[in-house]
Design a protein around this motif. Sequence first.
Motif, mmCIF file in Angstrom:
data_model
loop_
_atom_site.group_PDB
_atom_site.id
_atom_site.type_symbol
_atom_site.label_atom_id
_atom_site.label_comp_id
_atom_site.label_asym_id
_atom_site.label_seq_id
_atom_site.Cartn_x
_atom_site.Cartn_y
_atom_site.Cartn_z
ATOM 1 N N THR A 1 0.838 -1.206 0.000
ATOM 2 C CA THR A 1 0.000 0.000 0.000
ATOM 3 C C THR A 1 0.871 1.253 0.000
ATOM 4 O O THR A 1 0.512 2.268 -0.617
ATOM 5 C CB THR A 1 -0.954 0.016 1.197
ATOM 6 N N ALA A 2 2.037 1.183 0.677
ATOM 7 C CA ALA A 2 2.958 2.320 0.642
ATOM 8 C C ALA A 2 3.448 2.559 -0.777
ATOM 9 O O ALA A 2 3.577 3.705 -1.230
ATOM 10 C CB ALA A 2 4.138 2.072 1.584
ATOM 11 N N ALA A 3 3.723 1.467 -1.503
ATOM 12 C CA ALA A 3 4.159 1.594 -2.892
ATOM 13 C C ALA A 3 3.064 2.227 -3.739
ATOM 14 O O ALA A 3 3.342 3.066 -4.618
ATOM 15 C CB ALA A 3 4.542 0.227 -3.447
ATOM 16 N N GLU A 4 1.812 1.848 -3.489
ATOM 17 C CA GLU A 4 0.700 2.441 -4.236
ATOM 18 C C GLU A 4 0.546 3.926 -3.916
ATOM 19 O O GLU A 4 0.296 4.747 -4.808
ATOM 20 C CB GLU A 4 -0.596 1.695 -3.922
ATOM 21 N N LEU A 5 0.702 4.271 -2.641
ATOM 22 C CA LEU A 5 0.582 5.677 -2.247
ATOM 23 C C LEU A 5 1.691 6.509 -2.875
ATOM 24 O O LEU A 5 1.434 7.550 -3.502
ATOM 25 C CB LEU A 5 0.625 5.780 -0.722
ATOM 26 N N ILE A 6 2.923 6.061 -2.735
ATOM 27 C CA ILE A 6 4.065 6.817 -3.277
ATOM 28 C C ILE A 6 4.032 6.839 -4.797
ATOM 29 O O ILE A 6 4.309 7.869 -5.429
ATOM 30 C CB ILE A 6 5.384 6.214 -2.765
ATOM 31 N N GLY A 7 3.684 5.707 -5.401
ATOM 32 C CA GLY A 7 3.632 5.647 -6.854
ATOM 33 C C GLY A 7 2.575 6.565 -7.436
ATOM 34 O O GLY A 7 2.819 7.284 -8.416
ATOM 35 N N THR A 8 1.381 6.579 -6.814
ATOM 36 C CA THR A 8 0.316 7.452 -7.315
ATOM 37 C C THR A 8 0.647 8.914 -7.071
ATOM 38 O O THR A 8 0.370 9.777 -7.917
ATOM 39 C CB THR A 8 -1.033 7.100 -6.653
ATOM 40 N N ALA A 9 1.248 9.213 -5.918
ATOM 41 C CA ALA A 9 1.677 10.591 -5.657
ATOM 42 C C ALA A 9 2.696 11.037 -6.697
ATOM 43 O O ALA A 9 2.622 12.159 -7.220
ATOM 44 C CB ALA A 9 2.268 10.687 -4.253
ATOM 45 N N SER A 10 3.632 10.154 -7.021
ATOM 46 C CA SER A 10 4.650 10.481 -8.027
ATOM 47 C C SER A 10 4.010 10.744 -9.385
ATOM 48 O O SER A 10 4.410 11.670 -10.108
ATOM 49 C CB SER A 10 5.657 9.331 -8.136
ATOM 50 N N LEU A 11 3.022 9.935 -9.732
ATOM 51 C CA LEU A 11 2.334 10.119 -11.010
ATOM 52 C C LEU A 11 1.657 11.480 -11.074
ATOM 53 O O LEU A 11 1.743 12.180 -12.093
ATOM 54 C CB LEU A 11 1.306 9.002 -11.205
ATOM 55 N N LEU A 12 1.015 11.883 -10.000
ATOM 56 C CA LEU A 12 0.330 13.192 -9.997
ATOM 57 C C LEU A 12 1.331 14.337 -10.031
ATOM 58 O O LEU A 12 1.076 15.363 -10.673
ATOM 59 C CB LEU A 12 -0.578 13.302 -8.778
ATOM 60 N N VAL A 13 2.468 14.163 -9.385
ATOM 61 C CA VAL A 13 3.510 15.190 -9.464
ATOM 62 C C VAL A 13 3.958 15.361 -10.910
ATOM 63 O O VAL A 13 4.124 16.484 -11.402
ATOM 64 C CB VAL A 13 4.712 14.825 -8.566
ATOM 65 N N VAL A 14 4.132 14.246 -11.613
ATOM 66 C CA VAL A 14 4.557 14.292 -13.011
ATOM 67 C C VAL A 14 3.491 14.953 -13.885
ATOM 68 O O VAL A 14 3.782 15.861 -14.678
ATOM 69 C CB VAL A 14 4.868 12.881 -13.534
ATOM 70 N N VAL A 15 2.253 14.500 -13.749
ATOM 71 C CA VAL A 15 1.167 15.004 -14.600
ATOM 72 C C VAL A 15 0.909 16.486 -14.354
ATOM 73 O O VAL A 15 0.863 17.299 -15.291
ATOM 74 C CB VAL A 15 -0.116 14.182 -14.369
#
Length: 261
Positions: free
Chosen positions: A11-25
């Motif tokens: 779940t930490a990977a999902e949280l960090i990964g999704t946060a990273s995606l939004l930072v990029v977008v």
Amino acid sequence: MTNKASLLRRTAAELIGTASLLVVVIGSGIQAASLSRDTGVALVANSLASAIGLGLIITLFGPLSGAHLNPVVTLTAWWARRTGGEGLDAREAFAYAVAQTAGAVGGAVLAEVMFGRTPGTFSTQVRDGGHLLIGEIVATAGLVLVIQGLGRIGRPRLIPVAVAAYIAAAIWFTSSGSFANPAGTIGRAFSDSFTGIAPQSLPGFVAAQLAGGVLGLALATFLYGRERGRAVSGPASSGQPDVQNPLADMPRPGAGFEVIV
């Protein structure tokens, strides 16, 4: 699932990964809009950055959680488990979806702060109209079909580049700009920028994305049949970690954006 990572780590990977995606977008959208007054040029820059960032994030976090980054993808994994395949149980799916949504909001706020903007300001970009909702249905159905299709024909290692390429294309060929992600859509409401969406537009977009997810899953089942067995030989196929190839012990194709090599 054959992944040995704990639910907390996944779940930490999902949280960090999704946060990273939004930072990029969002970050690339802010940067593009500030550097060019031409909307087309800004969209080219934003779509390329989003696609490249997405592919890298999937590759990085796939070995931990499957890199769903998207509640629709998580729901398809939950459905796979319910229909006798490998995927997520209800508790895991709920944890993933919560982590993805929290990560998306956090990533949006971080992008705003990073560019010296006031964090927590809601978007004023109203995106309504039936044609946009149809665009979201098409975008999300296509995304699910790409993931499920490649998994069912035994080519899940192509998913990172295929998903990245699909999103880059769908940003252009769909009327909605291909949000195709309920968590990401909620996160974008926290950024009054090039890629934002007003809160009042959220219900329609999220509903369209869920409908698109169901349609994509139905198309994958119709075209490719039920999920095929794990097409990996060696220790990973028996559920034991492959110490020579750690990526071989990743989640199965039904679980999300997996990369099995």
